[in-house]
Design an enzyme around this catalytic site. Structure first.
Site, short mmCIF file in Angstrom:
data_model
loop_
_atom_site.label_atom_id
_atom_site.label_comp_id
_atom_site.label_asym_id
_atom_site.label_seq_id
_atom_site.Cartn_x
_atom_site.Cartn_y
_atom_site.Cartn_z
N CYS A 33 0.81 -1.10 -0.38
CA CYS A 33 0.15 -0.35 -0.16
C CYS A 33 1.21 1.36 0.35
O CYS A 33 0.81 2.43 -0.74
CB CYS A 33 -1.19 -0.12 1.45
N HIS A 147 -3.10 6.48 4.23
CA HIS A 147 -2.10 6.30 5.43
C HIS A 147 -1.14 7.87 4.25
O HIS A 147 -2.07 8.54 3.46
CB HIS A 147 -0.62 5.62 4.35
#
Length: 243
Positions: A33, A147
């Site tokens: 990711c 994130h």
């Protein structure tokens, strides 16, 4: 990282799966990711001026560690606010109102954790180059979803902020939030449950004498584009290849 298995971000390197078709026993890997979020932002700039060096600091949400980690953050936050001690279960230290080195396995010789090494190795494979120097520091922060990444770039030739913003705005899957007047830039909440990766704080790196350096701040939902959405896009590309 298995040789012969494409590691694909469809907006970035769809050509790596050009030979893949349904019914051919194909395996296509989904990148990490953090790597996906970073390369969605950096690839349009790499195409424009060629990245020589990339320094990444990540601020990774609890959802990257699963539902149980999200629950731990919620429970600890509630307990601390109510004057009770936090009770670590998933992580070895208090999560609420704290941050700490990413919880992946540590390479004791180098001092890099697995998450950081993934970003280094996967970027080289996705960009199909060993010429870019990459280093990363990955941190877990008390955020539920999405994130964030602070990225410093050094290029082979000059690149201006205006050129960078234009390249970012024209890249599929990227949205620019860069309002200096109102100090409005991407946040994890902007990216939560969104498919795009958000980029802002694009500025010239004043530590470099030339205009060959940029800093930027990036936010992306690691469950969406950082995982599930990217996998769906890979499948869609595979269908197109097989048509």
């Amino acid at each position: 990282m298995t040789e012969g298995v494409p590691l694909v971000i469809p907006e970035v390197n769809p050509h790596h799966m050009a030979h893949c078709k349904i019914g051919k026993g194909t395996i296509i890997a989904n990148p990490n990711c953090s790597t996906i979020i970073a390369l969605m932002a950096v690839t349009p700039l790499h195409k424009l001026a060629t990245v020589k060096r990339m320094i990444v600091s990540t601020y990774q949400a609890s959802s990257g560690a699963g539902a149980s980690a999200m629950e731990e953050l919620w429970e600890q936050t509630r307990d601390v606010v109510n004057g009770k001690p936090a009770a670590p279960k998933i992580f070895p230290v208090q999560y609420a109102f704290n941050l700490f080195s990413h919880n992946s396995d540590m390479d004791l010789d180098s001092g890099y954790n697995e998450e950081e090494l993934k970003m280094v190795k996967e970027t080289a494979k996705i960009w199909d180059t060993k010429d870019v120097k990459i280093t990363a520091t990955c941190i877990r922060v008390p955020v539920m979803r999405a994130h964030a990444e602070s990225i410093n770039l050094e290029f082979e030739k000059d690149i201006t902020v205006q050129e960078a913003n234009a390249a970012l705005a024209g890249f599929p899957g990227v949205s620019v939030i860069d309002d200096r007047v109102n100090n409005r830039h991407p946040t994890p909440l902007d990216a939560t449950n969104k498919e795009d990766v958000f980029v802002g704080r694009v500025r010239q790196d004043i530590s470099q004498a030339s205009k060959r350096g940029l800093d930027l701040f990036v936010c992306g939902d690691q469950i969406k584009k950082g995982a599930a959405l990217n996998a769906v896009q890979v499948a869609e590309q595979l269908v197109k290849n097989s048509a």
